[in-house]
Each structure stands twice: as C-alpha cells, then as structure tokens.
Design a protein around this motif. Structure first.
Motif, PDB file in Angstrom:
ATOM      1  N   THR A   1       0.750  -1.030   0.032  1.00 49.72           N
ATOM      2  CA  THR A   1      -0.006   0.075  -0.044  1.00 49.72           C
ATOM      3  C   THR A   1       0.966   1.317  -0.154  1.00 49.72           C
ATOM      4  O   THR A   1       0.471   2.221  -0.776  1.00 49.72           O
ATOM      5  CB  THR A   1      -0.729  -0.059   1.366  1.00 49.72           C
ATOM      6  OG1 THR A   1      -2.055  -0.866   1.285  1.00 49.72           O
ATOM      7  CG2 THR A   1      -1.768   1.322   1.242  1.00 49.72           C
TER       8      THR A   1
ATOM      9  N   ASP B   1       2.163   1.726  -3.412  1.00 48.50           N
ATOM     10  CA  ASP B   1       1.195   1.970  -4.437  1.00 48.50           C
ATOM     11  C   ASP B   1       1.016   3.227  -4.195  1.00 48.50           C
ATOM     12  O   ASP B   1       0.810   4.077  -5.298  1.00 48.50           O
ATOM     13  CB  ASP B   1      -0.067   0.993  -4.449  1.00 48.50           C
ATOM     14  CG  ASP B   1       0.328  -0.241  -4.803  1.00 48.50           C
ATOM     15  OD1 ASP B   1       1.246  -0.575  -5.564  1.00 48.50           O
ATOM     16  OD2 ASP B   1      -0.441  -0.959  -4.223  1.00 48.50           O
ATOM     17  N   GLU B   2       0.689   3.914  -3.275  1.00 45.98           N
ATOM     18  CA  GLU B   2       0.427   5.298  -2.865  1.00 45.98           C
ATOM     19  C   GLU B   2       1.650   6.257  -3.077  1.00 45.98           C
ATOM     20  O   GLU B   2       1.178   7.454  -3.609  1.00 45.98           O
ATOM     21  CB  GLU B   2      -0.003   5.408  -1.328  1.00 45.98           C
ATOM     22  CG  GLU B   2      -1.300   4.843  -1.071  1.00 45.98           C
ATOM     23  CD  GLU B   2      -2.596   5.607  -1.439  1.00 45.98           C
ATOM     24  OE1 GLU B   2      -2.527   6.913  -1.738  1.00 45.98           O
ATOM     25  OE2 GLU B   2      -3.563   5.106  -2.175  1.00 45.98           O
ATOM     26  N   SER B   3       2.795   5.746  -2.972  1.00 44.08           N
ATOM     27  CA  SER B   3       3.788   6.600  -3.240  1.00 44.08           C
ATOM     28  C   SER B   3       3.970   7.013  -4.859  1.00 44.08           C
ATOM     29  O   SER B   3       4.536   8.107  -5.134  1.00 44.08           O
ATOM     30  CB  SER B   3       5.167   6.060  -2.943  1.00 44.08           C
ATOM     31  OG  SER B   3       5.635   4.929  -3.800  1.00 44.08           O
TER      32      SER B   3
ATOM     33  N   THR C   1       1.074   7.737  -6.521  1.00 45.00           N
ATOM     34  CA  THR C   1      -0.012   8.254  -7.070  1.00 45.00           C
ATOM     35  C   THR C   1       0.075   9.897  -6.627  1.00 45.00           C
ATOM     36  O   THR C   1       0.985  10.084  -6.123  1.00 45.00           O
ATOM     37  CB  THR C   1      -1.274   7.668  -6.348  1.00 45.00           C
ATOM     38  OG1 THR C   1      -1.325   8.000  -4.998  1.00 45.00           O
ATOM     39  CG2 THR C   1      -1.301   6.399  -6.645  1.00 45.00           C
TER      40      THR C   1
ATOM     41  N   ASN D   1      -2.866  10.973  -5.272  1.00 43.32           N
ATOM     42  CA  ASN D   1      -4.193  10.879  -4.654  1.00 43.32           C
ATOM     43  C   ASN D   1      -4.190  12.182  -3.323  1.00 43.32           C
ATOM     44  O   ASN D   1      -3.165  12.202  -2.968  1.00 43.32           O
ATOM     45  CB  ASN D   1      -4.313   9.445  -3.715  1.00 43.32           C
ATOM     46  CG  ASN D   1      -4.743   8.431  -4.960  1.00 43.32           C
ATOM     47  OD1 ASN D   1      -4.922   8.688  -6.250  1.00 43.32           O
ATOM     48  ND2 ASN D   1      -4.375   7.198  -4.715  1.00 43.32           N
TER      49      ASN D   1
ATOM     50  N   LYS E   1      -2.517  11.450   0.339  1.00 40.37           N
ATOM     51  CA  LYS E   1      -1.891  10.104   0.343  1.00 40.37           C
ATOM     52  C   LYS E   1      -0.752   9.995   1.182  1.00 40.37           C
ATOM     53  O   LYS E   1      -0.421   8.945   1.695  1.00 40.37           O
ATOM     54  CB  LYS E   1      -1.093   9.782  -1.421  1.00 40.37           C
ATOM     55  CG  LYS E   1      -0.018  10.982  -1.525  1.00 40.37           C
ATOM     56  CD  LYS E   1       0.891  10.393  -2.719  1.00 40.37           C
ATOM     57  CE  LYS E   1       2.136  11.300  -2.805  1.00 40.37           C
ATOM     58  NZ  LYS E   1       3.044  10.924  -4.095  1.00 40.37           N
ATOM     59  N   ASP E   2      -0.072  11.128   1.527  1.00 38.27           N
ATOM     60  CA  ASP E   2       0.920  11.170   2.483  1.00 38.27           C
ATOM     61  C   ASP E   2       0.494  10.627   3.941  1.00 38.27           C
ATOM     62  O   ASP E   2       1.195  10.060   4.796  1.00 38.27           O
ATOM     63  CB  ASP E   2       1.820  12.390   2.730  1.00 38.27           C
ATOM     64  CG  ASP E   2       2.639  12.691   1.438  1.00 38.27           C
ATOM     65  OD1 ASP E   2       3.485  11.805   1.043  1.00 38.27           O
ATOM     66  OD2 ASP E   2       2.697  13.860   0.687  1.00 38.27           O
TER      67      ASP E   2
ATOM     68  N   LEU F   1      -1.949   8.574   4.239  1.00 46.07           N
ATOM     69  CA  LEU F   1      -2.242   7.247   4.298  1.00 46.07           C
ATOM     70  C   LEU F   1      -1.035   6.546   4.346  1.00 46.07           C
ATOM     71  O   LEU F   1      -0.827   5.540   5.330  1.00 46.07           O
ATOM     72  CB  LEU F   1      -3.074   6.987   3.202  1.00 46.07           C
ATOM     73  CG  LEU F   1      -3.259   5.403   2.925  1.00 46.07           C
ATOM     74  CD1 LEU F   1      -4.119   4.969   4.082  1.00 46.07           C
ATOM     75  CD2 LEU F   1      -4.125   5.113   1.491  1.00 46.07           C
ATOM     76  N   ILE F   2       0.132   6.821   3.738  1.00 43.47           N
ATOM     77  CA  ILE F   2       1.298   6.387   3.951  1.00 43.47           C
ATOM     78  C   ILE F   2       1.948   6.357   5.494  1.00 43.47           C
ATOM     79  O   ILE F   2       2.448   5.195   5.786  1.00 43.47           O
ATOM     80  CB  ILE F   2       2.528   7.089   2.992  1.00 43.47           C
ATOM     81  CG1 ILE F   2       2.087   6.718   1.447  1.00 43.47           C
ATOM     82  CG2 ILE F   2       3.818   6.499   3.303  1.00 43.47           C
ATOM     83  CD1 ILE F   2       2.778   7.605   0.452  1.00 43.47           C
TER      84      ILE F   2
END
Length: 291
Positions: A144, A147-149, A151, A153, A156-157, A159-160
């Motif tokens: 995850t 994947d987020e890194s 995008t 989105n 996103k940071d 969530l990371i």
C-alpha cells in the motif's frame, strides 16, 4: 594517498520519483537495486531506512554486525549508522527511506520513534523475523505504501504515514519476548540510559555519571543493564565508544590522532591500546580492512 570519504546518502540524492516529496522513498527492493546500481559500500544514510525481504540470500551488516538475508526478515536503520550489502541471489521485498519529520507530521509526539526498540540504534535489535502467519499483513501494508507513493491521490502522505506507523507497531510486537515481559519502569529506565549514552559517550565513560543523571545508584543501573541486555552498564558505554571509533576509522581523511582527540582520549597511544584491547586489532589494521 588520501582515502575517499565514506559516502553519506540523502533522500534527495536517491529520489528519482517525481510524485514523492524529498522526505520519503518507497519502492520494491529489486527495482530500487536496479535504479541505484552505483551505491557504494560501506555507506551511511542521513535518513531512517527499512527493508523487508520476501526472498533472497546473502548477508547485510549494520554497524559492522552481519546478518543473513532471510524471507520474512525486516530490518531498520537510524541516520548515521554504517551499512553494507552482499547478496548471493537477487533479493525481493520492499524498501522505505524516510525522514523523522515525515512521520512526526501526523503526530503530536516529536519523539514517537523512540518508543520502538528497533530505533534504539543497537544493531542486534534492528533485525526482526516476522512470523509466517503475519507476513501477508506486512506485505499488504508495504505494498500500500509503495502503491500510494506512485500516485497523486488526495491525502496520500497521511495514508502512507498511517501504514508506516502500523508497520512499526506490528514489528514491535514480534521483537524478543523477553523484552515484552520486562517491567515497564525498568524498560523505560534502560532506554533512557541508552539515550544518555548516545548523547554523552564522548564526555562520560563511568556508570556513576549516568546513574546520577537517572537518579539511581550505580549498582542498580549495572544490575539493570546485565539483566536486560546481558552486558554491564560499563560495557554498554564502552561499546558505544568503540562503535564510533570504527565509524570514524572507515570514514577516511581523519587520522588516528584526530580520532583519539574526537573521542576525548588522552592521546593517540591510549586510544590505540583501548581499541586493540576490545577489538583485537590495532586501529590501523581495522582501517586497512576497509580500504
């Protein structure tokens, strides 16, 4: 002939992902190795660093202590530690490099990372085997993050950061069982002692100095150290001095006299005797090993 300086890598120097800030790098390990073929060893980082292996053979070392590469192993490194890799087969897994303020941006506690035993700067605590039953969850969390890194989105940071903190918490639960059963007061006292050593090892070499700062007796601090680490308080202090001597010895242009002075030894001769007594070789022989 002057020896080259030991390289210290920053996230800025390694970041080839335009979607990321210069506070974090997250990648599959095989891709990271492909992109960064020019990494020199040994080296230091100016950031926190973790690797989780899903496969691979060989070894890696943290502050001159060697560990075998195994599937399910996760390791952590603090800024400034010395690192090497020696892989026998192409490793797979995940790598995350990050700065402390990247994580702390989500937290009110600026010292949050100090809660975790694998961020104490002690190599033998920084490598943890994740049980097979827990590996799918660890894999999902790290995937995850990667994947987020990649995008753009919204949030996103954050969530990371949440996933990264969950990785820390999950890993801490699989550190040595002896430590988890330790009296919380004693565990906190030991961690405070280790932090004081990190801050003052160049100026204070005696147990009584640290005991005074911790408001305990030297005997109590020594007994606590032996009980929880297997080493006396004096050995913990001495080992930190010895570790810094090793780091300086492979970090090039400073001569032996300069290292002795940096570590507050009376003279070059006293430092050389200290080093040979506890490392088994002279500083010059140790340095030549890493030329």
């Amino acid at each position: 002939m002057a020896r080259p300086n030991l390289p210290t890598y920053s996230i800025c120097s390694l970041n080839d992902n335009a979607t990321l800030s210069n506070d974090i790098i997250a990648d599959h390990f095989s891709h990271y190795l492909e992109v960064h073929k020019d990494l020199h060893f040994p080296h230091r980082h100016s950031f926190y660093h973790l690797v989780y292996f899903t496969k691979g053979t060989g070894n890696h070392s943290i502050d001159f202590i060697r560990f075998p590469v195994e599937a399910g192993q996760i390791y952590f490194m603090n800024p400034g530690q010395i690192h090497t890799w020696d892989f026998k087969a192409e490793p797979e897994g995940f790598i995350i490099n990050f700065l402390d303020h990247y994580v702390n941006a989500l937290l009110a506690d600026a010292k949050y990372l100090q809660k975790f035993s694998f961020f104490a700067g002690i190599a033998n605590r920084q490598v943890v085997m994740i049980p097979k039953v827990a590996r799918p969850k660890m894999h999902t969390l790290l995937q995850t993050i990667v994947d987020e890194s990649n995008t753009s989105n919204e949030m996103k940071d954050d969530l990371i950061r949440v996933c990264l903190i969950q990785v820390f918490i999950e890993t801490e639960r699989y550190t040595t069982k002896a430590e988890t059963k330790t009296n919380r007061y004693n565990s906190t006292l030991l961690r405070n002692f280790q932090q004081l050593i990190e801050e003052h090892y160049k100026e204070f070499r005696l147990t009584k100095d640290y005991a005074a700062m911790l408001y305990v007796t030297p005997n109590h601090l020594n007994a606590l150290s032996k009980d929880l680490t297997g080493s006396s308080s004096g050995e913990l202090i001495r080992n930190r001095v010895l570790l810094e001597a090793k780091r300086l010895l492979i970090n090039a242009e400073i001569n032996i006299s300069g290292i002795a002075n940096e570590l507050n030894f009376e003279d070059n001769s006293y430092f050389s005797k200290f080093f040979k007594k506890y490392e088994g070789v002279t500083p010059e022989v140790f340095r030549n090993k890493y030329k």
